[in-house]
Write a protein that holds these residues in place. Structure first.
Motif, mmCIF file in Angstrom:
data_model
loop_
_atom_site.group_PDB
_atom_site.id
_atom_site.type_symbol
_atom_site.label_atom_id
_atom_site.label_comp_id
_atom_site.label_asym_id
_atom_site.label_seq_id
_atom_site.Cartn_x
_atom_site.Cartn_y
_atom_site.Cartn_z
ATOM 1 N N ASP A 197 0.161 -4.121 11.082
ATOM 2 C CA ASP A 197 -1.251 -4.183 10.716
ATOM 3 C C ASP A 197 -1.584 -3.490 9.394
ATOM 4 O O ASP A 197 -2.766 -3.437 9.030
ATOM 5 C CB ASP A 197 -2.095 -3.533 11.814
ATOM 6 C CG ASP A 197 -2.103 -4.330 13.095
ATOM 7 O OD1 ASP A 197 -2.988 -5.187 13.254
ATOM 8 O OD2 ASP A 197 -1.206 -4.110 13.937
ATOM 9 N N GLY A 198 -0.600 -2.964 8.713
ATOM 10 C CA GLY A 198 -0.882 -2.178 7.524
ATOM 11 C C GLY A 198 -0.744 -2.946 6.231
ATOM 12 O O GLY A 198 -0.354 -4.116 6.209
ATOM 13 N N PRO A 199 -1.043 -2.274 5.126
ATOM 14 C CA PRO A 199 -0.880 -2.879 3.810
ATOM 15 C C PRO A 199 0.582 -2.848 3.380
ATOM 16 O O PRO A 199 1.392 -2.124 3.980
ATOM 17 C CB PRO A 199 -1.717 -1.949 2.923
ATOM 18 C CG PRO A 199 -1.552 -0.606 3.575
ATOM 19 C CD PRO A 199 -1.524 -0.888 5.053
ATOM 20 N N PRO A 200 0.953 -3.608 2.351
ATOM 21 C CA PRO A 200 2.297 -3.443 1.787
ATOM 22 C C PRO A 200 2.465 -2.012 1.279
ATOM 23 O O PRO A 200 1.539 -1.430 0.707
ATOM 24 C CB PRO A 200 2.319 -4.440 0.616
ATOM 25 C CG PRO A 200 1.195 -5.380 0.878
ATOM 26 C CD PRO A 200 0.150 -4.612 1.632
ATOM 27 N N ILE A 201 3.633 -1.432 1.525
ATOM 28 C CA ILE A 201 3.904 -0.057 1.097
ATOM 29 C C ILE A 201 4.814 -0.087 -0.121
ATOM 30 O O ILE A 201 5.865 -0.729 -0.117
ATOM 31 C CB ILE A 201 4.555 0.760 2.224
ATOM 32 C CG1 ILE A 201 3.595 0.890 3.404
ATOM 33 C CG2 ILE A 201 4.964 2.145 1.710
ATOM 34 C CD1 ILE A 201 2.295 1.617 3.102
ATOM 35 N N ASP A 202 4.394 0.616 -1.159
ATOM 36 C CA ASP A 202 5.191 0.696 -2.380
ATOM 37 C C ASP A 202 6.150 1.880 -2.290
ATOM 38 O O ASP A 202 7.329 1.718 -2.017
ATOM 39 C CB ASP A 202 4.268 0.823 -3.589
ATOM 40 C CG ASP A 202 4.996 0.606 -4.909
ATOM 41 O OD1 ASP A 202 6.236 0.472 -4.876
ATOM 42 O OD2 ASP A 202 4.334 0.556 -5.956
#
Length: 249
Positions: free
Chosen positions: A36-41
């Motif tokens: 459910d999260g955003p893409p992680i850099d």
């Protein structure tokens, strides 16, 4: 998370706080990010956050991390130290275990990674390059309990004693960008003085673990996962709308 959902979300950095043996808590938050999260850099981790964060940054899914950590009691990763005045125990067994599972250098990871430590100047800092395993083990080396890690001419230990989250060093390294922040309730160490208001902040209870048992890893991870899902769904919807309510959860 669908590819369409990923494309519609701005990449975030991920900060994982220190927390006594809080591996399951971190694994639960990572599971929520995967679904459910955003893409992680980039990933920044301190102490238990550094260990779990490095495994995840290497490409290991959150569920596999939880299963891997459930295989042995924490005492299996400790050894006696020949110079107890530098620390009662050595983390050499942990280092050997990690070397079979992680790349050789931080630069070899698929995404930027940093381990929070204190070094010769006793100031909080991030290790962002060089030998990966020694950086992670140094971040886990609680002063007086574990021998500091000698790395590149200096002795390094758990950064949580100075800054459990490493917000200021992260900002100096990465600049101003969105972030998901996981804060485990404090057992020891020093909480960050920096404001967390702009970020997606997930707060979870202490791990309840000991050196003899990590306890119910599945239940601990699930509690953290549910907390993180609620925060990220609410916070990401807010980001898309352009509003900025209180995001702590």
């Amino acid at each position: 998370m669908s590819s369409e959902g990923e494309q519609s979300r701005e990449p975030h950095d991920l900060l994982l706080s220190s927390g006594f043996l809080a591996f399951a808590r971190h694994a639960g938050v990572l599971a929520a990010i995967e679904s459910d999260g955003p893409p992680i850099d980039a990933v920044v981790g301190t102490s238990s956050g550094a260990l779990v964060g490095a495994l995840w940054a290497s490409g290991m899914p959150a569920g596999d991390i939880a299963l891997l950590l459930a295989e042995r009691a924490p005492t299996a990763y400790l050894g006696l130290h020949w110079a107890p005045w530098r620390g009662a125990f050595s983390l050499a067994p942990l280092a050997a275990w990690l070397r079979s599972r992680l790349p050789g250098r931080i630069e070899d990871l698929p995404r930027p990674f940093a381990a929070g430590v204190v070094g010769p100047g006793r100031q909080p800092q991030l290790l962002t390059s060089g030998d990966l395993v020694s950086a992670v083990v140094a971040s886990c080396a609680i002063p007086y309990l574990f021998r500091p890690v000698d790395r590149e001419g200096g002795a390094y230990s758990d950064g949580g004693v100075a800054d459990r989250l490493m917000v200021a060093p992260w900002r100096a390294w990465r600049g101003d960008r969105p972030a998901v922040v996981h804060v485990v309730d404090r057992v020891a160490g020093r909480d960050s003085d920096a404001s967390l208001e702009p970020y997606l902040v997930v707060r979870t209870p202490r791990s309840g673990a000991s050196f003899f048992s990590l306890g119910d890893i599945a239940a601990s991870a699930e509690l953290a996962r549910q907390s993180a899902v609620a925060v990220m769904r609410r916070g990401l919807a807010t980001e898309r709308s352009g509003a900025r309510p209180n995001r702590d959860g």
